[in-house]
Scaffold this motif. Structure first.
Motif, PDB file in Angstrom:
ATOM      1  N   MET A  98       0.845  -1.189   0.000  1.00 49.57           N
ATOM      2  CA  MET A  98       0.000   0.000   0.000  1.00 49.57           C
ATOM      3  C   MET A  98       0.882   1.242   0.000  1.00 49.57           C
ATOM      4  N   SER A  99       0.329   2.363  -0.388  1.00 44.59           N
ATOM      5  CA  SER A  99       1.089   3.613  -0.347  1.00 44.59           C
ATOM      6  C   SER A  99       1.361   3.996   1.110  1.00 44.59           C
ATOM      7  N   ALA A 100       2.335   4.851   1.310  1.00 48.21           N
ATOM      8  CA  ALA A 100       2.644   5.324   2.662  1.00 48.21           C
ATOM      9  C   ALA A 100       1.440   6.043   3.265  1.00 48.21           C
ATOM     10  N   ASP A 101       0.718   6.811   2.452  1.00 48.70           N
ATOM     11  CA  ASP A 101      -0.482   7.500   2.951  1.00 48.70           C
ATOM     12  C   ASP A 101      -1.538   6.505   3.409  1.00 48.70           C
ATOM     13  N   ARG A 102      -1.739   5.467   2.607  1.00 47.37           N
ATOM     14  CA  ARG A 102      -2.747   4.470   2.987  1.00 47.37           C
ATOM     15  C   ARG A 102      -2.322   3.723   4.244  1.00 47.37           C
ATOM     16  N   PHE A 103      -1.023   3.471   4.358  1.00 48.74           N
ATOM     17  CA  PHE A 103      -0.468   2.778   5.522  1.00 48.74           C
ATOM     18  C   PHE A 103      -0.755   3.568   6.803  1.00 48.74           C
ATOM     19  N   ILE A 104      -0.390   4.844   6.813  1.00 47.38           N
ATOM     20  CA  ILE A 104      -0.589   5.638   8.027  1.00 47.38           C
ATOM     21  C   ILE A 104      -2.077   5.831   8.320  1.00 47.38           C
ATOM     22  N   ASN A 105      -2.883   5.982   7.269  1.00 45.46           N
ATOM     23  CA  ASN A 105      -4.322   6.127   7.488  1.00 45.46           C
ATOM     24  C   ASN A 105      -4.941   4.848   8.026  1.00 45.46           C
ATOM     25  N   ALA A 106      -4.463   3.703   7.563  1.00 42.41           N
ATOM     26  CA  ALA A 106      -4.968   2.425   8.076  1.00 42.41           C
ATOM     27  C   ALA A 106      -4.680   2.298   9.568  1.00 42.41           C
ATOM     28  N   LEU A 107      -3.464   2.674   9.976  1.00 43.18           N
ATOM     29  CA  LEU A 107      -3.116   2.618  11.399  1.00 43.18           C
ATOM     30  C   LEU A 107      -4.010   3.548  12.214  1.00 43.18           C
ATOM     31  N   ARG A 108      -4.158   4.768  11.746  1.00 39.08           N
ATOM     32  CA  ARG A 108      -4.995   5.725  12.487  1.00 39.08           C
ATOM     33  C   ARG A 108      -6.450   5.277  12.544  1.00 39.08           C
ATOM     34  N   ASN A 109      -6.955   4.721  11.457  1.00 36.91           N
ATOM     35  CA  ASN A 109      -8.340   4.251  11.439  1.00 36.91           C
ATOM     36  C   ASN A 109      -8.576   3.097  12.395  1.00 36.91           C
ATOM     37  N   ALA A 168      -2.123  -2.473  15.169  1.00 32.87           N
ATOM     38  CA  ALA A 168      -1.282  -2.207  14.003  1.00 32.87           C
ATOM     39  C   ALA A 168      -1.338  -3.366  13.015  1.00 32.87           C
ATOM     40  N   ALA A 169      -1.230  -4.575  13.523  1.00 33.62           N
ATOM     41  CA  ALA A 169      -1.293  -5.742  12.636  1.00 33.62           C
ATOM     42  C   ALA A 169      -2.670  -5.867  11.997  1.00 33.62           C
ATOM     43  N   ALA A 170      -3.716  -5.660  12.785  1.00 35.93           N
ATOM     44  CA  ALA A 170      -5.079  -5.749  12.246  1.00 35.93           C
ATOM     45  C   ALA A 170      -5.314  -4.702  11.171  1.00 35.93           C
ATOM     46  N   ALA A 171      -4.751  -3.523  11.347  1.00 30.45           N
ATOM     47  CA  ALA A 171      -4.930  -2.452  10.363  1.00 30.45           C
ATOM     48  C   ALA A 171      -4.438  -2.879   8.990  1.00 30.45           C
ATOM     49  N   ARG A 173      -6.578  -5.686   7.554  1.00 24.35           N
ATOM     50  CA  ARG A 173      -7.864  -5.172   7.081  1.00 24.35           C
ATOM     51  C   ARG A 173      -7.743  -4.602   5.664  1.00 24.35           C
ATOM     52  N   VAL A 174      -6.676  -3.829   5.415  1.00 24.94           N
ATOM     53  CA  VAL A 174      -6.478  -3.245   4.090  1.00 24.94           C
ATOM     54  C   VAL A 174      -6.290  -4.336   3.039  1.00 24.94           C
ATOM     55  N   HIS A 175      -5.480  -5.337   3.368  1.00 27.54           N
ATOM     56  CA  HIS A 175      -5.158  -6.383   2.388  1.00 27.54           C
ATOM     57  C   HIS A 175      -6.164  -7.541   2.391  1.00 27.54           C
ATOM     58  N   ARG A 176      -7.137  -7.473   3.300  1.00 24.72           N
ATOM     59  CA  ARG A 176      -8.151  -8.535   3.432  1.00 24.72           C
ATOM     60  C   ARG A 176      -7.515  -9.874   3.804  1.00 24.72           C
ATOM     61  N   TRP A 177      -6.522  -9.774   4.690  1.00 20.50           N
ATOM     62  CA  TRP A 177      -5.888 -10.958   5.235  1.00 20.50           C
ATOM     63  C   TRP A 177      -6.575 -11.319   6.548  1.00 20.50           C
ATOM     64  N   THR A 178      -6.416 -12.573   6.967  1.00 23.50           N
ATOM     65  CA  THR A 178      -6.847 -12.980   8.298  1.00 23.50           C
ATOM     66  C   THR A 178      -5.659 -12.837   9.256  1.00 23.50           C
ATOM     67  N   ALA A 179      -5.902 -13.127  10.518  1.00 19.05           N
ATOM     68  CA  ALA A 179      -4.836 -13.065  11.524  1.00 19.05           C
ATOM     69  C   ALA A 179      -3.717 -14.057  11.237  1.00 19.05           C
ATOM     70  N   ARG A 180      -3.970 -15.051  10.416  1.00 19.54           N
ATOM     71  CA  ARG A 180      -2.928 -16.036  10.077  1.00 19.54           C
ATOM     72  C   ARG A 180      -1.807 -15.425   9.230  1.00 19.54           C
ATOM     73  N   SER A 181      -2.020 -14.212   8.745  1.00 23.33           N
ATOM     74  CA  SER A 181      -0.975 -13.527   7.981  1.00 23.33           C
ATOM     75  C   SER A 181      -0.012 -12.757   8.879  1.00 23.33           C
ATOM     76  N   VAL A 182      -0.179 -12.887  10.190  1.00 21.45           N
ATOM     77  CA  VAL A 182       0.700 -12.230  11.157  1.00 21.45           C
ATOM     78  C   VAL A 182       1.565 -13.298  11.815  1.00 21.45           C
ATOM     79  N   ILE A 183       2.882 -13.125  11.717  1.00 21.35           N
ATOM     80  CA  ILE A 183       3.798 -14.114  12.289  1.00 21.35           C
ATOM     81  C   ILE A 183       4.862 -13.428  13.126  1.00 21.35           C
TER      82      ILE A 183
END
Length: 196
Positions: A5-16, A151-154, A157-167
């Motif tokens: 994702m773009s840096a803008d989308r990244f920071i907005n995802a975290l804030r959201n 942060a991980a959930a953010a 959520r953007v990439h439509r991954w589940t929690a299994r994508s966090v390691i």
């Protein structure tokens, strides 16, 4: 297959997701992209810093050291729950890891044991370093654990991954122990709850 994702989308995802973000210098363009490709993205990797103190940890993760130039992650998660953004793009955080683990992350299935270090993880994972000595005794305050999950959930959520994508780094590269002091399954449970 997910493009970064773009840096803008990244920071907005975290804030959201309710994350308190601290922008450190020109983090949006601080990266190691000249060392190889960044993407496609497949997950989020969690680390501990083996340091104490927010200011020192952020400086180290931004600048790196003589043997490993920075950035060493995308965000540093402090004990107070603030996420300090230190870089965006390829970062020296994951190193070489197990291709079978990467395949499992992509398929979002249970991880196999990591017994190889042949696949470039810096290309495929967002990385968060969490301020902790990593000795199994240094506490993980509730605000910090909440921020890690948010942060991980953010990003999931953007990439439509589940929690299994966090390691954890320890699940990716043989010999690594981080993050130490909580189980990755318990963290993934928290993330899954947020994603409901």
């Amino acid at each position: 297959m997910a493009a970064p994702m773009s840096a803008d989308r990244f920071i907005n995802a975290l804030r959201n997701e309710g994350v308190t973000v601290v922008e450190v210098g020109a983090w949006r363009t601080h990266n190691r992209n000249h060392k190889g490709p960044w993407g496609p993205m497949h997950g989020v990797m969690i680390h501990h810093t083996v340091t104490r103190g927010t200011a020192y940890s952020v400086e180290l993760c931004r600048d790196g050291h003589s043997a490993l130039p920075g950035p060493l992650c995308h965000g540093v998660i402090a004990k107070d729950g603030r996420v300090h953004l230190v870089g965006y793009g390829r970062a020296n955080h994951a190193g070489l890891g197990d291709p079978d683990v990467l395949a499992a992350v992509i398929a979002e299935r249970r991880l196999p044991p990591d017994n190889e270090a042949t696949t470039d993880g810096n290309r495929h994972f967002y990385g968060f370093e969490c301020v902790n000595l990593g000795n199994g005794e240094d506490p993980w305050p509730p605000a910090q654990m909440d921020a890690i999950a948010r942060a991980a959930a953010a990003l999931c959520r953007v990439h439509r991954w589940t929690a299994r994508s966090v390691i954890g780094h320890r699940e990716w590269q043989p010999g690594k122990v981080d993050p130490r002091g909580f189980t990755m399954d318990s963290l993934r449970d928290r993330i899954a709850e947020r994603l409901k």
